[in-house]
Design a protein around this motif. Structure first.
Motif, short mmCIF file in Angstrom:
data_model
loop_
_atom_site.label_atom_id
_atom_site.label_comp_id
_atom_site.label_asym_id
_atom_site.label_seq_id
_atom_site.Cartn_x
_atom_site.Cartn_y
_atom_site.Cartn_z
N ILE A 76 3.23 44.79 5.19
CA ILE A 76 4.22 43.98 5.34
C ILE A 76 4.45 43.67 6.99
O ILE A 76 4.70 44.68 7.63
N HIS A 77 4.29 42.49 7.20
CA HIS A 77 4.31 42.20 8.80
C HIS A 77 5.65 41.24 9.35
O HIS A 77 6.08 40.69 8.25
N GLU A 78 5.95 41.74 10.38
CA GLU A 78 6.83 40.74 11.07
C GLU A 78 6.30 40.04 12.22
O GLU A 78 5.35 40.21 12.68
N MET A 87 3.03 37.12 18.09
CA MET A 87 2.46 38.29 17.80
C MET A 87 3.08 38.82 16.53
O MET A 87 4.07 38.48 15.84
N MET A 88 2.22 39.57 15.88
CA MET A 88 2.75 40.28 14.47
C MET A 88 2.26 41.82 14.37
O MET A 88 1.65 42.31 14.87
N GLN A 89 3.44 42.49 13.71
CA GLN A 89 3.10 43.67 13.52
C GLN A 89 3.66 44.29 12.25
O GLN A 89 4.35 43.45 11.71
N ASN A 110 8.72 36.98 8.75
CA ASN A 110 8.19 38.14 7.92
C ASN A 110 7.15 37.78 7.04
O ASN A 110 7.49 36.50 6.37
N HIS A 111 6.17 38.31 6.62
CA HIS A 111 5.10 37.79 5.60
C HIS A 111 4.41 39.15 5.09
O HIS A 111 4.38 40.17 5.60
N LEU A 112 3.62 38.88 3.88
CA LEU A 112 2.49 40.00 3.44
C LEU A 112 1.28 39.49 3.96
O LEU A 112 1.01 38.39 4.20
N MET A 113 0.68 40.47 4.40
CA MET A 113 -0.71 40.39 5.11
C MET A 113 -1.91 40.86 4.06
O MET A 113 -1.43 42.20 3.82
N LEU A 114 -2.68 40.34 3.45
CA LEU A 114 -3.67 40.94 2.61
C LEU A 114 -4.87 41.02 3.49
O LEU A 114 -5.60 40.30 4.38
N ALA A 158 -3.76 31.65 12.01
CA ALA A 158 -4.09 31.47 10.63
C ALA A 158 -3.16 32.04 9.91
O ALA A 158 -3.13 31.94 8.54
N HIS A 159 -2.00 32.85 10.35
CA HIS A 159 -0.96 33.20 9.23
C HIS A 159 0.27 33.30 10.19
O HIS A 159 1.19 33.07 9.71
#
Ligand SMILES: [Cu+2]
Length: 159
Positions: A76-78, A87-89, A110-114, A158-159
């Motif tokens: 789970i990324h923000e 930036m995301m973490q 916020n997103h899910l990162m596969l 890319a995301h």
């Protein structure tokens, strides 16, 4: 008389065993509705992609973790801006869900990162995601692979 008591005790035991094996939520237990689940196609040669959806919890809850048979890891990324860079973490404590309020996982937020996607994902494919909550029962969703509606953010990452 004694026999009858024994029989009803046995019946009660059986009932108790049934109930503990049955994982259906109790009436009034919190639930989470999931809508518009979507994953981006994997960029050529990459095994990483983002997934988006809208979550609405009936009671205050928290998306704790996500599993998928289609990727080694789901995080789970923000996203946040830092020195003009997106930036995301990882949200290590998960993502809070307010009662009755739609919470979006969306491009630029916020997103899910596969991570470690097992097979390249193309438009029209599907991804199975199992969402695990602090309180509500887990929810399994089938996300469609598609390009999300274009946003400014799409041009830089890319995301
Ligand atoms: Cu990410």
């Amino acid at each position: 008389m004694f026999l009858r008591a024994l029989v009803s005790a046995a019946a009660l035991l059986t009932l108790a065993a049934c109930n503990s094996g049955d994982r259906a939520p109790a009436p009034g237990a919190p639930t989470v509705q999931v809508a518009d689940a979507l994953c981006r196609p994997t960029p050529r040669g990459r095994q990483t992609t983002g997934c988006y959806m809208t979550l609405t919890a009936s009671g205050a809850d928290r998306l704790v973790s996500v599993e998928s048979p289609d990727a080694n890891i789901v995080q789970i990324h923000e996203s946040r801006m830092e020195s003009n860079m997106m930036m995301m973490q990882q949200m290590r404590d998960g993502m809070p869900l307010a009662a009755g309020q739609a919470t979006a996982l969306a491009p630029g937020g916020n997103h899910l990162m596969l991570l470690g996607v097992k097979e390249p994902l193309a438009v029209g494919d599907t991804v199975t995601l199992k969402l695990i909550f602090a309180t509500a029962a887990p929810v399994e969703v089938t996300a469609t692979v598609a390009q999300p509606v274009a946003s400014e953010y799409d041009q830089t990452t890319a995301h």
